[in-house]
Design an enzyme around this catalytic site. Structure first.
Site, PDB file in Angstrom:
ATOM      1  N   GLU A 225       3.023   6.094   2.776  1.00  0.00           N
ATOM      2  CA  GLU A 225       4.062   4.921   2.005  1.00  0.00           C
ATOM      3  C   GLU A 225       4.315   5.149   0.503  1.00  0.00           C
ATOM      4  OE1 GLU A 225       3.106   0.857   3.711  1.00  0.00           O
ATOM      5  OE2 GLU A 225       0.925   1.666   3.308  1.00  0.00           O
ATOM      6  N   HIS A 249      -4.590  -0.523  12.397  1.00  0.00           N
ATOM      7  CA  HIS A 249      -3.389  -0.230  13.014  1.00  0.00           C
ATOM      8  C   HIS A 249      -3.501   1.331  13.366  1.00  0.00           C
ATOM      9  CE1 HIS A 249      -1.597  -3.567  10.987  1.00  0.00           C
ATOM     10  NE2 HIS A 249      -1.528  -3.092  10.078  1.00  0.00           N
ATOM     11  N   LYS A 337      -1.128   5.116  -0.618  1.00  0.00           N
ATOM     12  CA  LYS A 337      -0.165   4.472  -1.354  1.00  0.00           C
ATOM     13  C   LYS A 337       0.431   5.391  -2.470  1.00  0.00           C
ATOM     14  CE  LYS A 337      -0.606   0.275   0.394  1.00  0.00           C
ATOM     15  NZ  LYS A 337       0.714  -0.490   1.085  1.00  0.00           N
ATOM     16  N   LYS A 342       7.864   7.367   2.629  1.00  0.00           N
ATOM     17  CA  LYS A 342       7.530   6.621   3.564  1.00  0.00           C
ATOM     18  C   LYS A 342       8.077   6.897   5.080  1.00  0.00           C
ATOM     19  CE  LYS A 342       8.171   1.527   4.641  1.00  0.00           C
ATOM     20  NZ  LYS A 342       8.859   0.290   4.169  1.00  0.00           N
TER      21      LYS A 342
END
Length: 478
Positions: A225, A249, A337, A342
């Site tokens: 991401e 996830h 992050k 992404k």
């Protein structure tokens, strides 16, 4: 076009009670998804939405919030927004076993209103878009105030933050609800690309025959991401990348890839059993050998972060699945992050071909499933380079699932809300599956947790993580 018909059917009437109705998750995800279900004609003929939160609002003030959420969504304001808002009510004062707030009274009024439209008893769907600490108190409240019987209850993630807290939470919830009433949502399982694994594998000999250690050298599940965390720093300092993404996830997606063929794709119990068996076969992580944590440079300068914070904003793990199908095949999971891009991609890295060209080829073939957006399937293949010489090039054949004839992608939350209305639990996590996930993850929450390594924002994370997929490389970021 062959379609899948769920064995369940929509109820004639339904009441959706949305807890945390004035919060960020409700406005960004849940309310637009409810409207998407309605626009597609997938809602019951007679339905109402009751927002529940601690603040005191009248119905019109809450309807204004709903209208703003729909206006700001990808779909935008519906043409019949006034008709939609006419089905919306609000119950303030919060909800717990000790104090039900305004909810019981509002629900009685809504039931009376629906009774003027249909004789059918409405299904009540409680959607808990609230912090995890509120799950058990709300569940106890449903029992204390007679709202649990016959209801379906959706719990957001994380459903527990450790093996111990998961067991404690699930025990408290099951004092009130049966397992069949519990829908633990993981929106990654509702993504079109993740769901297409079933059909790719079980409807195509080309893929199904390769789906094992006989052909696959490793599996990569990669969710980098490029977002910052400054606007969620309280949550992130308490959670970190590994707990936020891996145990929920990415472990769930890995279970979807690793599962054995279920006896039927039309039976939720069969799918659950296959996915549970896969998750229970996950070997507990070895933090020193198979985990790399990272923290992007500048994280500690963000307001609200301790100057000596050891929280991870990046995690890469090498997971081993101790089943006959996958023994010896590493599953590489990565997320973080402030990374270079992404993406959301599953890659099955195939072994070299048998035959005369084996020694001459250096780029492995691959089966790639992009599960962002509407989804995409990519095949990494080797072809002859055009020209007079016998040389080789790697190419990629791409199928965008949005281009499949007759297809109209549905968002993950809308897909899962529709499944709850049907009573189809196929794409929801079970207690057994989560226990397997938390058991495999537990070593990373102990004393063996490695210190996070620094990485430059906009990069692919710490260099140390390159050793995990060796002798291959991460397919994203090569």
């Amino acid at each position: 076009m062959t379609t899948y018909e769920s064995p369940q059917s929509l109820p004639e009437a339904a009441i959706v009670v949305l807890y945390g109705a004035t919060g960020d998750l409700a406005s960004r995800m849940v309310l637009p998804a409810i409207d998407e279900v309605r626009r597609r004609g997938l809602m019951p003929a007679h339905w109402r939405l009751v927002g529940c939160s601690t603040g005191r609002l009248d119905d019109d003030a809450f309807r204004d919030r709903v209208a703003a959420a729909l206006e700001g969504s990808e779909q935008g304001t519906p043409d019949d927004v006034d008709e939609v808002l006419g089905r919306v009510r609000y119950a303030g004062g919060g909800f717990s076993a000790e104090d039900p707030g305004d909810l019981p009274g509002v629900l009685n009024e809504v039931r009376e209103d629906l009774a003027g439209e249909t004789d059918a008893e409405p299904l009540v769907l409680h959607f808990l878009a609230v912090p995890p600490g509120a799950f058990a108190p709300i569940a106890r409240g449903l029992g204390a105030h007679g709202l649990a019987e016959g209801a379906r209850v959706v719990f957001e993630k994380p459903y527990g933050t450790s093996l111990e807290s998961f067991v404690e939470l699930d025990g408290a919830v099951k004092e009130v609800l049966d397992e069949e009433q519990i829908f633990r949502i993981d929106h990654f399982l509702g993504k079109e690309g993740v769901q297409t694994i079933y059909v790719m594998r079980f409807a195509n000999q080309l893929f199904g025959s390769e789906w094992s250690r006989a052909s696959v050298e490793q599996v990569q599940i990669d969710v980098p991401e490029d977002l910052d965390v400054a606007n969620r720093i309280g949550f992130y300092e308490a959670t970190g990348a590994a707990l936020d993404m891996i145990v929920t996830h990415l472990f769930q997606v890995a279970g979807q890839v690793a599962m054995e063929p279920p006896r039927s794709l039309r039976e939720p119990a069969a799918i659950h059993q296959a996915r549970e068996d896969a998750l229970r076969s996950f070997r507990p992580l070895e933090p020193a050998e198979d985990v790399v944590l990272g923290q992007f440079e500048g994280y500690r300068d963000i307001e609200g972060v301790a100057p000596d914070s050891e929280q991870d904003t990046y995690v890469a793990v090498r997971l081993w699945v101790d089943s006959e199908r996958w023994r010896g095949v590493p599953f590489l999971l990565r997320t973080g992050k402030r990374m270079a891009a992404k993406a959301q991609r599953i890659t099955l890295v195939l072994g070299p071909p048998y035959g005369p060209l084996d020694p001459e080829l250096d780029t492995p073939n691959s089966i790639q499933i992009d599960f962002s957006g509407s989804g995409e399937v990519r095949l990494g293949i080797t072809v002859k380079t055009p020209g007079p010489d016998l040389t080789y090039s790697s190419g990629t054949a791409v199928l965008d699932l949005d281009d499949v004839p007759g297809g109209e992608p549905i968002s993950p939350y809308a897909s899962l809300i529709h499944d709850v209305l049907l009573g189809d639990r196929s794409l929801f996590t079970t207690a057994e599956a989560l226990q397997g996930a938390f058991t495999a993850f537990a070593p990373l929450q102990g004393d063996a947790r490695p210190a996070p390594l620094p990485y430059v924002p906009g990069s692919w994370g710490p260099e140390e993580a390159r050793r995990l997929p060796a002798p291959h490389e991460w397919f994203l970021g090569q």
